[in-house]
Design an enzyme around this catalytic site. Structure first.
Site, PDB file in Angstrom:
ATOM      1  N   GLU A  75       0.858  -1.210  -0.067  1.00  0.00           N
ATOM      2  CA  GLU A  75       0.081  -0.035  -0.040  1.00  0.00           C
ATOM      3  C   GLU A  75       0.782   1.342   0.108  1.00  0.00           C
ATOM      4  O   GLU A  75       0.425   2.303   0.175  1.00  0.00           O
ATOM      5  CB  GLU A  75      -1.057  -0.072   1.092  1.00  0.00           C
ATOM      6  CG  GLU A  75      -2.204  -1.082   0.642  1.00  0.00           C
ATOM      7  CD  GLU A  75      -3.168  -1.591   2.090  1.00  0.00           C
ATOM      8  OE1 GLU A  75      -2.734  -1.412   3.008  1.00  0.00           O
ATOM      9  OE2 GLU A  75      -4.120  -1.953   1.838  1.00  0.00           O
ATOM     10  N   TYR A 121     -13.146  16.804  19.209  1.00  0.00           N
ATOM     11  CA  TYR A 121     -11.651  16.360  19.122  1.00  0.00           C
ATOM     12  C   TYR A 121     -11.519  15.678  17.507  1.00  0.00           C
ATOM     13  O   TYR A 121     -10.678  15.686  16.889  1.00  0.00           O
ATOM     14  CB  TYR A 121     -11.118  15.461  20.109  1.00  0.00           C
ATOM     15  CG  TYR A 121     -10.536  16.090  21.166  1.00  0.00           C
ATOM     16  CD1 TYR A 121     -11.168  16.786  22.025  1.00  0.00           C
ATOM     17  CD2 TYR A 121      -9.227  16.480  21.317  1.00  0.00           C
ATOM     18  CE1 TYR A 121     -10.809  17.476  22.989  1.00  0.00           C
ATOM     19  CE2 TYR A 121      -8.396  17.235  22.051  1.00  0.00           C
ATOM     20  CZ  TYR A 121      -9.393  17.798  23.090  1.00  0.00           C
ATOM     21  OH  TYR A 121      -8.988  18.524  24.030  1.00  0.00           O
TER      22      TYR A 121
HETATM   23 ZN   LIG Z   1      -5.048  -2.024   3.878  1.00  0.00          ZN
END
Ligand SMILES: [Zn+2]
Length: 216
Positions: A75, A121
């Site tokens: 990735e 937040y």
């Molecule tokens: Zn992934």
């Protein structure tokens, strides 16, 4: 300890912390950080966040060449897309975290602003989270989709897959992705219960007070 050794230790420590709390499982998730010389340290392909070895992280030089360590995550295009489009990015984290993945499958999500405004937040740490469609794992089109945002978003949610968040350093990126997962968990816990989220005025007040990039 050299600055790079300390960074290697920090990457592995925070990855293990995420793994130990069930924020990603098996050999899922990947993490990268900018080194002092403009290169990158990246978690290797097929490794578990619970057992990253500081000495075996993939090392890239400033020109993007793989110069040491194991083969990087598949990735990788997601990570480089953030670094190439956001010059403030010092680290990128990607998880397969259960609640945000579950929320990405449900109807009614706004692709431009995936998380409902439930807590300040979530807004402060993430800005608007872009929901991206489903891609096959490792498809370079994921990176292209991030590049298409032209650096305007620090956080994206890959539908049916998991979030990817960039931060100024490893700690900031990890804190922000935890906020994303926790907000998704709150959204699921309160779904169908008519929760009182933040009003538009309250969202605007948070955005103004904490100087959040919100309107791009
Ligand atoms: Zn992934």
């Amino acid at each position: 300890m050299s600055e790079e050794s300390a960074l290697r230790e920090q990457i592995c420590l925070l990855a293990k912390s995420l793994f130990d709390r069930g924020l990603t499982h098996g050999s899922t998730g990947n993490i990268s950080a900018r080194t002092e010389d403009g290169g990158l340290l990246v978690s290797p392909t097929g490794t578990s966040f619970g057992r990253l070895d500081p000495g075996r992280l993939s090392r890239f030089d400033a020109s993007g060449a793989h110069v040491a360590g194991d083969k990087p995550t598949k990735e990788m295009p997601l990570h480089t897309a953030f670094y190439d489009t956001r010059n403030t990015a010092g680290a990128v984290v990607h998880l397969h975290s259960c609640h945000s993945v579950a929320l990405s499958m449900l109807p009614g999500a706004d692709p431009d602003n995936f998380l409902p405004p439930l807590t300040p937040y979530g807004i402060m740490k993430l800005g608007k989270v872009q929901l991206l469609p489903f891609f096959l794992p490792g498809d370079p089109a994921m990176g292209e989709a991030v590049r298409g945002l032209a650096g305007k978003r620090s956080a994206v949610m890959l539908a049916n897959h998991g979030p990817v968040v960039a931060g100024k350093d490893v700690e900031a990126a990890c804190n922000a992705i935890e906020e994303l997962e926790d907000t998704a968990r709150l959204a699921l816990m309160t779904r169908g219960m008519q929760p009182q989220g933040l009003t538009e005025d309250q969202v605007r007040a948070v955005v103004t007070k904490f100087d959040v990039a919100w309107d791009d």
